[in-house]
Motif scaffolding. Structure first.
Motif, PDB file in Angstrom:
ATOM      1  N   ILE A   1      41.163 109.865 -37.545  1.00  0.00           N
ATOM      2  CA  ILE A   1      42.307 110.322 -38.333  1.00  0.00           C
ATOM      3  C   ILE A   1      41.792 110.644 -39.732  1.00  0.00           C
ATOM      4  CG2 ILE A   1      44.619 109.812 -39.180  1.00  0.00           C
ATOM      5  CD1 ILE A   1      44.389 109.888 -36.128  1.00  0.00           C
ATOM      6  N   HIS A   2      41.851 111.907 -40.122  1.00  0.00           N
ATOM      7  CA  HIS A   2      41.344 112.362 -41.422  1.00  0.00           C
ATOM      8  C   HIS A   2      42.530 112.721 -42.311  1.00  0.00           C
ATOM      9  CE1 HIS A   2      39.423 115.389 -44.195  1.00  0.00           C
ATOM     10  NE2 HIS A   2      38.591 114.367 -44.290  1.00  0.00           N
ATOM     11  N   GLY A   3      42.572 112.125 -43.505  1.00  0.00           N
ATOM     12  CA  GLY A   3      43.744 112.251 -44.362  1.00  0.00           C
ATOM     13  C   GLY A   3      44.691 111.096 -44.089  1.00  0.00           C
ATOM     14  N   ALA A   4      44.106 109.919 -43.859  1.00  0.00           N
ATOM     15  CA  ALA A   4      44.863 108.784 -43.325  1.00  0.00           C
ATOM     16  C   ALA A   4      45.864 108.181 -44.303  1.00  0.00           C
ATOM     17  CB  ALA A   4      43.890 107.696 -42.856  1.00  0.00           C
ATOM     18  N   THR A   5      45.738 108.454 -45.596  1.00  0.00           N
ATOM     19  CA  THR A   5      46.678 107.864 -46.551  1.00  0.00           C
ATOM     20  C   THR A   5      47.840 108.793 -46.909  1.00  0.00           C
ATOM     21  OG1 THR A   5      45.289 108.596 -48.399  1.00  0.00           O
ATOM     22  CG2 THR A   5      44.949 106.348 -47.586  1.00  0.00           C
ATOM     23  N   GLY A   6      47.835 109.998 -46.364  1.00  0.00           N
ATOM     24  CA  GLY A   6      48.950 110.908 -46.595  1.00  0.00           C
ATOM     25  C   GLY A   6      50.151 110.552 -45.733  1.00  0.00           C
ATOM     26  N   ARG A   7      51.239 111.283 -45.930  1.00  0.00           N
ATOM     27  CA  ARG A   7      52.452 111.006 -45.157  1.00  0.00           C
ATOM     28  C   ARG A   7      52.194 111.126 -43.660  1.00  0.00           C
ATOM     29  NH1 ARG A   7      54.493 113.960 -49.634  1.00  0.00           N
ATOM     30  NH2 ARG A   7      56.094 112.834 -50.821  1.00  0.00           N
TER      31      ARG A   7
ATOM     32  N   SER B   1      45.753 100.580 -44.626  1.00  0.00           N
ATOM     33  CA  SER B   1      47.066 101.182 -44.388  1.00  0.00           C
ATOM     34  C   SER B   1      48.141 100.105 -44.345  1.00  0.00           C
ATOM     35  CB  SER B   1      47.060 101.954 -43.066  1.00  0.00           C
ATOM     36  OG  SER B   1      47.128 101.054 -41.980  1.00  0.00           O
ATOM     37  N   ALA B   2      49.403 100.548 -44.352  1.00  0.00           N
ATOM     38  CA  ALA B   2      50.526  99.615 -44.260  1.00  0.00           C
ATOM     39  C   ALA B   2      50.491  98.848 -42.947  1.00  0.00           C
ATOM     40  CB  ALA B   2      51.846 100.380 -44.388  1.00  0.00           C
ATOM     41  N   ALA B   3      49.853  99.442 -41.924  1.00  0.00           N
ATOM     42  CA  ALA B   3      49.740  98.784 -40.624  1.00  0.00           C
ATOM     43  C   ALA B   3      48.513  97.883 -40.541  1.00  0.00           C
ATOM     44  CB  ALA B   3      49.690  99.830 -39.517  1.00  0.00           C
ATOM     45  N   GLY B   4      47.783  97.754 -41.651  1.00  0.00           N
ATOM     46  CA  GLY B   4      46.615  96.894 -41.674  1.00  0.00           C
ATOM     47  C   GLY B   4      45.334  97.525 -41.172  1.00  0.00           C
ATOM     48  N   VAL B   5      45.315  98.851 -41.041  1.00  0.00           N
ATOM     49  CA  VAL B   5      44.126  99.554 -40.568  1.00  0.00           C
ATOM     50  C   VAL B   5      43.188  99.818 -41.746  1.00  0.00           C
ATOM     51  CG1 VAL B   5      43.266 101.669 -39.492  1.00  0.00           C
ATOM     52  CG2 VAL B   5      45.408 100.642 -38.700  1.00  0.00           C
ATOM     53  N   ALA B   6      41.904  99.519 -41.552  1.00  0.00           N
ATOM     54  CA  ALA B   6      40.912  99.798 -42.587  1.00  0.00           C
ATOM     55  C   ALA B   6      40.658 101.303 -42.666  1.00  0.00           C
ATOM     56  CB  ALA B   6      39.613  99.068 -42.274  1.00  0.00           C
ATOM     57  N   ILE B   7      40.702 101.838 -43.884  1.00  0.00           N
ATOM     58  CA  ILE B   7      40.512 103.272 -44.109  1.00  0.00           C
ATOM     59  C   ILE B   7      39.242 103.477 -44.919  1.00  0.00           C
ATOM     60  CG2 ILE B   7      41.476 105.344 -45.168  1.00  0.00           C
ATOM     61  CD1 ILE B   7      44.256 104.129 -44.709  1.00  0.00           C
ATOM     62  N   ALA B   8      38.318 104.259 -44.376  1.00  0.00           N
ATOM     63  CA  ALA B   8      37.058 104.546 -45.059  1.00  0.00           C
ATOM     64  C   ALA B   8      37.245 105.672 -46.060  1.00  0.00           C
ATOM     65  CB  ALA B   8      35.982 104.917 -44.037  1.00  0.00           C
ATOM     66  N   GLY B   9      36.397 105.717 -47.079  1.00  0.00           N
ATOM     67  CA  GLY B   9      36.420 106.804 -48.048  1.00  0.00           C
ATOM     68  C   GLY B   9      35.664 108.014 -47.540  1.00  0.00           C
ATOM     69  N   VAL B  10      35.981 109.191 -48.081  1.00  0.00           N
ATOM     70  CA  VAL B  10      35.346 110.414 -47.599  1.00  0.00           C
ATOM     71  C   VAL B  10      33.843 110.429 -47.844  1.00  0.00           C
ATOM     72  CG1 VAL B  10      37.393 111.869 -47.751  1.00  0.00           C
ATOM     73  CG2 VAL B  10      35.941 111.592 -49.768  1.00  0.00           C
ATOM     74  N   ASP B  11      33.366 109.623 -48.790  1.00  0.00           N
ATOM     75  CA  ASP B  11      31.934 109.595 -49.050  1.00  0.00           C
ATOM     76  C   ASP B  11      31.153 109.003 -47.883  1.00  0.00           C
ATOM     77  OD1 ASP B  11      33.226 107.187 -49.654  1.00  0.00           O
ATOM     78  OD2 ASP B  11      31.636 106.535 -50.987  1.00  0.00           O
ATOM     79  N   THR B  12      31.846 108.334 -46.966  1.00  0.00           N
ATOM     80  CA  THR B  12      31.193 107.764 -45.783  1.00  0.00           C
ATOM     81  C   THR B  12      31.591 108.510 -44.506  1.00  0.00           C
ATOM     82  OG1 THR B  12      32.953 106.129 -45.437  1.00  0.00           O
ATOM     83  CG2 THR B  12      31.114 105.486 -46.862  1.00  0.00           C
ATOM     84  N   LEU B  13      32.143 109.711 -44.643  1.00  0.00           N
ATOM     85  CA  LEU B  13      32.640 110.461 -43.489  1.00  0.00           C
ATOM     86  C   LEU B  13      31.555 110.637 -42.427  1.00  0.00           C
ATOM     87  CD1 LEU B  13      34.950 112.052 -42.167  1.00  0.00           C
ATOM     88  CD2 LEU B  13      34.191 114.072 -43.432  1.00  0.00           C
ATOM     89  N   GLY B  14      30.346 110.940 -42.857  1.00  0.00           N
ATOM     90  CA  GLY B  14      29.271 111.175 -41.900  1.00  0.00           C
ATOM     91  C   GLY B  14      28.827 109.939 -41.153  1.00  0.00           C
ATOM     92  N   ASP B  15      29.259 108.771 -41.604  1.00  0.00           N
ATOM     93  CA  ASP B  15      28.847 107.512 -40.972  1.00  0.00           C
ATOM     94  C   ASP B  15      29.903 106.916 -40.062  1.00  0.00           C
ATOM     95  OD1 ASP B  15      26.428 107.605 -42.412  1.00  0.00           O
ATOM     96  OD2 ASP B  15      27.382 106.663 -44.152  1.00  0.00           O
TER      97      ASP B  15
END
Length: 239
Positions: free
Chosen positions: A9-15, A43-57
Motif C-alpha cells: 500500500i503506497h500512500g498509506a497515510t492518505g485518506r 496507522s490508526a489500525a496499528g499498522v507500521a508504515i515505512a517512509g519512502v526513503d526505504t521504499l526499495g527495501d
C-alpha cells in the motif's frame, strides 16, 4: 488453496491509504506485505508504515496499490518494474510523461490506473458513452463536486467521463465545485430541445473506492502484462 496475495500500500497515510489498511483484512485473498508513506509512522489500525526513503527495501509483494501524489508516483512504478509486480494506481494529476511511462510499463507488467475505483462510477462512464452516441448534437456538461481540500479540478473522474463522452461522439464541458466534506459526486447532463437527461453517481464514503481498488488488485494479479481499466475488470466492453 493458494497463498494470499501480498500487497504493497503506497500512500498509506492518505485518506485512501487509511481506508485500504482498514479494509484489507476483510479480503481473505490478500495479505499486507508493506505500507509506505512520505513519513514513517503507525496507522490508526496499528499498522507500521515505512517512509519512502526505504521504499526499495520493502518485503516481497505481488501487487502495489498506489494512492499518492504525482511526485511520488515514479518511484513506486520503478519498484514494480524492478520486482515485476502488478501495479494498481489511483493517483491523479499525472503528467503526460508519467502517462507515457505507465503505458510503457504495461509492456512488462499488468497495470490498472483509474481515476475512480467505484464500480458504479465505471458503469456511469459506460452509460455516458452510450448516451453521447445516441444523442448527437445534444449539449453535454459534466459537473463534479468534491471536498474543499481536493486540489485537481476537474477531477480525474470527471475527465474520464469526458473521455467516455468524446468516445461516443460528444463534446463535454466541465464545471467543478470544491466545498465542505463531499466525498465525490459526478453528474453527466445531456440537454436537447425541450428535454434533459442527467446521469448521476454519488459516493457516500471512501470505502467504495478502497473496496474497488482491493478487488482490482486481486483481479489484476491474474492478468498478463497489459494496460487495463475498471471496464475490463467489470466486463464492460464497447458495443
Amino acid at each position: 488453496m493458494s497463498d494470499p496475495l501480498r500487497l504493497l500500500i503506497h500512500g498509506a497515510t492518505g485518506r485512501m491509504g487509511a481506508a485500504l489498511l482498514r479494509l484489507q483484512p476483510d479480503v481473505p485473498a490478500t495479505t499486507l506485505g508493506a505500507a509506505v508513506a512520505r513519513r514513517a509512522g503507525t496507522s490508526a489500525a496499528g499498522v507500521a508504515i515505512a517512509g519512502v526513503d526505504t521504499l526499495g527495501d520493502v518485503p516481497a509483494f505481488e501487487v502495489a496499490i498506489d494512492f499518492s501524489l504525482p511526485d511520488a508516483f515514479d518511484a513506486v512504478l520503478d519498484l514494480c518494474l524492478a520486482r515485476r509486480a502488478a501495479f494498481v494506481s489511483g493517483t491523479t494529476g499525472l503528467s503526460a510523461d508519467q502517462r507515457a511511462r505507465l503505458r510503457a510499463a504495461a509492456r512488462q507488467l499488468p497495470v490498472l490506473w483509474a481515476a475512480n475505483f467505484s464500480p458504479g462510477a465505471a458503469l456511469l462512464a459506460d452509460l455516458a458513452r452510450r448516451a453521447a452516441a445516441a444523442l448527437p448534437q445534444w449539449d453535454c456538461d459534466i459537473v463534479d463536486i468534491h471536498h474543499a481540500h481536493k486540489k485537481d479540478a476537474p477531477s480525474g473522474t470527471a475527465l474520464r467521463l469526458g473521455d467516455a463522452v468524446a468516445a461516443g461522439g460528444g463534446q463535454p464541458r466541465y464545471a467543478s465545485i470544491r466545498a465542505g466534506d463531499v466525498v465525490g459526486e459526478h453528474t453527466v447532463q445531456f440537454c436537447g430541445p425541450g428535454e434533459r437527461i442527467e446521469l448521476v453517481h454519488r459516493a457516500a464514503d471512501r470505502d467504495v473506492f478502497a473496496r474497488g481498488a482491493l478487488r482490482a488488485a486481486v483481479w489484476l494479479a491474474r492478468q498478463p502484462p497489459g494496460e487495463y481499466t475498471m471496464n475490463d475488470m467489470l466486463g464492460l466492453t464497447p458495443d
